[in-house]
Design a protein around this motif. Structure first.
Motif, PDB file in Angstrom:
ATOM      1  N   LYS B   1      23.182  48.916  46.589  1.00 54.01           N
ATOM      2  CA  LYS B   1      23.789  47.843  45.789  1.00 54.01           C
ATOM      3  C   LYS B   1      25.234  47.697  46.238  1.00 54.01           C
ATOM      4  N   ALA B   2      25.649  46.488  46.574  1.00 55.24           N
ATOM      5  CA  ALA B   2      27.010  46.264  47.041  1.00 55.24           C
ATOM      6  C   ALA B   2      27.989  46.521  45.908  1.00 55.24           C
ATOM      7  N   GLY B   3      29.188  46.984  46.286  1.00 56.70           N
ATOM      8  CA  GLY B   3      30.207  47.275  45.291  1.00 56.70           C
ATOM      9  C   GLY B   3      30.979  46.040  44.901  1.00 56.70           C
ATOM     10  N   VAL B   4      32.059  46.254  44.174  1.00 59.62           N
ATOM     11  CA  VAL B   4      32.944  45.173  43.765  1.00 59.62           C
ATOM     12  C   VAL B   4      33.748  44.715  44.974  1.00 59.62           C
ATOM     13  N   THR B   5      33.790  43.419  45.200  1.00 57.81           N
ATOM     14  CA  THR B   5      34.581  42.894  46.316  1.00 57.81           C
ATOM     15  C   THR B   5      35.720  42.036  45.779  1.00 57.81           C
ATOM     16  N   GLN B   6      36.851  42.123  46.478  1.00 57.12           N
ATOM     17  CA  GLN B   6      38.028  41.350  46.096  1.00 57.12           C
ATOM     18  C   GLN B   6      38.584  40.648  47.329  1.00 57.12           C
ATOM     19  N   CYS B  23      37.386  37.961  42.522  1.00 55.94           N
ATOM     20  CA  CYS B  23      36.653  39.212  42.347  1.00 55.94           C
ATOM     21  C   CYS B  23      35.171  38.910  42.165  1.00 55.94           C
ATOM     22  N   SER B  24      34.344  39.575  42.960  1.00 56.07           N
ATOM     23  CA  SER B  24      32.894  39.473  42.790  1.00 56.07           C
ATOM     24  C   SER B  24      32.376  40.809  42.291  1.00 56.07           C
ATOM     25  N   PRO B  25      31.795  40.834  41.095  1.00 53.39           N
ATOM     26  CA  PRO B  25      31.368  42.114  40.518  1.00 53.39           C
ATOM     27  C   PRO B  25      30.082  42.622  41.161  1.00 53.39           C
ATOM     28  N   SER B  72      29.299  35.376  37.005  1.00 55.53           N
ATOM     29  CA  SER B  72      30.120  36.561  36.688  1.00 55.53           C
ATOM     30  C   SER B  72      31.296  36.774  37.627  1.00 55.53           C
ATOM     31  N   ARG B  73      31.378  36.016  38.704  1.00 54.78           N
ATOM     32  CA  ARG B  73      32.583  36.104  39.539  1.00 54.78           C
ATOM     33  C   ARG B  73      33.804  35.721  38.712  1.00 54.78           C
ATOM     34  N   SER B  74      34.929  36.335  39.043  1.00 54.49           N
ATOM     35  CA  SER B  74      36.128  36.087  38.248  1.00 54.49           C
ATOM     36  C   SER B  74      37.309  35.785  39.160  1.00 54.49           C
ATOM     37  N   GLU B  75      38.225  35.044  38.651  1.00 54.86           N
ATOM     38  CA  GLU B  75      39.487  34.783  39.337  1.00 54.86           C
ATOM     39  C   GLU B  75      40.628  35.065  38.379  1.00 54.86           C
ATOM     40  N   MET B  76      41.732  35.528  38.942  1.00 55.92           N
ATOM     41  CA  MET B  76      42.952  35.584  38.147  1.00 55.92           C
ATOM     42  C   MET B  76      44.037  34.789  38.865  1.00 55.92           C
ATOM     43  N   ASN B  77      44.882  34.177  38.097  1.00 57.06           N
ATOM     44  CA  ASN B  77      45.932  33.324  38.618  1.00 57.06           C
ATOM     45  C   ASN B  77      47.280  33.802  38.082  1.00 57.06           C
ATOM     46  N   VAL B  78      48.262  33.799  38.957  1.00 63.06           N
ATOM     47  CA  VAL B  78      49.625  34.091  38.531  1.00 63.06           C
ATOM     48  C   VAL B  78      50.473  32.911  38.959  1.00 63.06           C
ATOM     49  N   SER B  79      51.123  32.295  38.014  1.00 58.72           N
ATOM     50  CA  SER B  79      51.959  31.134  38.319  1.00 58.72           C
ATOM     51  C   SER B  79      53.421  31.559  38.342  1.00 58.72           C
ATOM     52  N   THR B  80      54.234  30.755  38.976  1.00 61.17           N
ATOM     53  CA  THR B  80      55.683  30.985  39.044  1.00 61.17           C
ATOM     54  C   THR B  80      55.983  32.454  39.355  1.00 61.17           C
ATOM     55  N   TYR B  89      46.527  44.480  42.691  1.00 61.07           N
ATOM     56  CA  TYR B  89      45.738  43.935  41.588  1.00 61.07           C
ATOM     57  C   TYR B  89      44.290  44.383  41.768  1.00 61.07           C
ATOM     58  N   LEU B  90      43.810  45.079  40.778  1.00 59.60           N
ATOM     59  CA  LEU B  90      42.482  45.677  40.845  1.00 59.60           C
ATOM     60  C   LEU B  90      41.548  44.988  39.871  1.00 59.60           C
ATOM     61  N   CYS B  91      40.340  44.813  40.338  1.00 57.01           N
ATOM     62  CA  CYS B  91      39.280  44.245  39.519  1.00 57.01           C
ATOM     63  C   CYS B  91      38.234  45.348  39.321  1.00 57.01           C
ATOM     64  N   ALA B  92      37.669  45.394  38.133  1.00 56.49           N
ATOM     65  CA  ALA B  92      36.626  46.390  37.855  1.00 56.49           C
ATOM     66  C   ALA B  92      35.479  45.697  37.138  1.00 56.49           C
ATOM     67  N   SER B  93      34.260  46.038  37.511  1.00 58.18           N
ATOM     68  CA  SER B  93      33.116  45.462  36.817  1.00 58.18           C
ATOM     69  C   SER B  93      32.334  46.556  36.108  1.00 58.18           C
TER      70      SER B  93
END
Lengths: 114, 115
Positions: B1-6, B23-25, B72-80, B89-93
């Motif tokens: 099973k593939a792991g978490v990819t960022q 992030c792909s869980p 279930s894929r996720s994105e995070m955004n940082v503005s300014t 920045y770490l993603c965990a599923s």
């Protein structure tokens, strides 16, 4: 919020020695986790503990969930060079609404001298 | 099973810009959490998503936001962006276990440098 105190901050040991590190909390946790992080990588889960008093092993690693539910320790026996890295404890608080958030300790940097 | 990819693994931006991290869980995991890791502050929780809904949020300013898609894929955004946003920045599923707890599995992280 919850605080986790992890100690020691760093350790420098000789290959073959045993290592012990611990985490304490000001509040009760219902789960304790131990992770290891290598440079440039994400933390890897080593051991998960779910019950107070539980003692769990994973190869040369042994971890225990303290009976007060406010502490946990990790032991590494017969250390080898590849044990080098940063070890983190993490806990899931018992209060409702925080079931999905982990609180992490600041980490223990382990260096093993061959 | 593939792991978490960022993606991406490394990113360089300048102050004032915005950035989106992906992030792909692990397949089958519906919960995705995001953390910021810096030498001074350690691992700090940003937010957690489950079934496209934010369930929990850490103590970060509104410049930090996220979302989760139906796969279930996720994105995070940082503005300014600010210099202090430089971090790993770490993603965990995770997948729910009995009793409500999720064992979290981390991706390799995205190293963001703000100049």
């Amino acid at each position: 919020g919850q605080q986790l105190n992890q100690s020691p901050q760093s350790m420098f040991i000789q290959e073959g020695e045993d290592v012990s590190m611990n985490c304490t909390s000001s509040s009760i946790f219902n789960t304790w986790l131990w992770y290891k992080q290598d440079p440039g990588e994400g933390p890897v889960l080593l051991i998960a503990l779910y019950k107070a008093g539980e003692l769990t092993s994973n190869g040369r690693l042994t971890a225990q969930f303290g009976i007060t539910r406010k502490d946990s320790f990790l032991n590494i026996s017969a250390s080898i060079p590849s044990d080098v890295g940063i070890y983190f404890c993490a806990g899931q608080p018992s209060s409702g609404g925080s079931n999905y958030k982990l609180t992490f300790g600041k980490g223990t940097l382990l260096t093993v001298n061959p | 099973k593939a792991g978490v990819t960022q993606t991406p693994r490394y990113l360089i931006k300048t102050r004032g810009q915005q950035v989106t991290l992906s992030c792909s869980p692990i397949s089958g995991h519906r919960s995705v959490s995001w953390y910021q890791q810096t030498p001074g502050q350690g691992l700090q929780f940003l937010f957690e998503y489950f079934s496209e809904t934010q369930r929990n949020k850490g103590n970060f300013p509104g410049r930090f936001s996220g979302r989760q898609f139906s796969n279930s894929r996720s994105e995070m955004n940082v503005s300014t962006l600010e210099l202090g946003d430089s971090a790993l920045y770490l993603c965990a599923s995770s997948s729910p276990k009995g009793g409500g707890y999720n064992e979290q599995f981390f991706g390799p992280g995205t190293r963001l440098t703000v100049l």
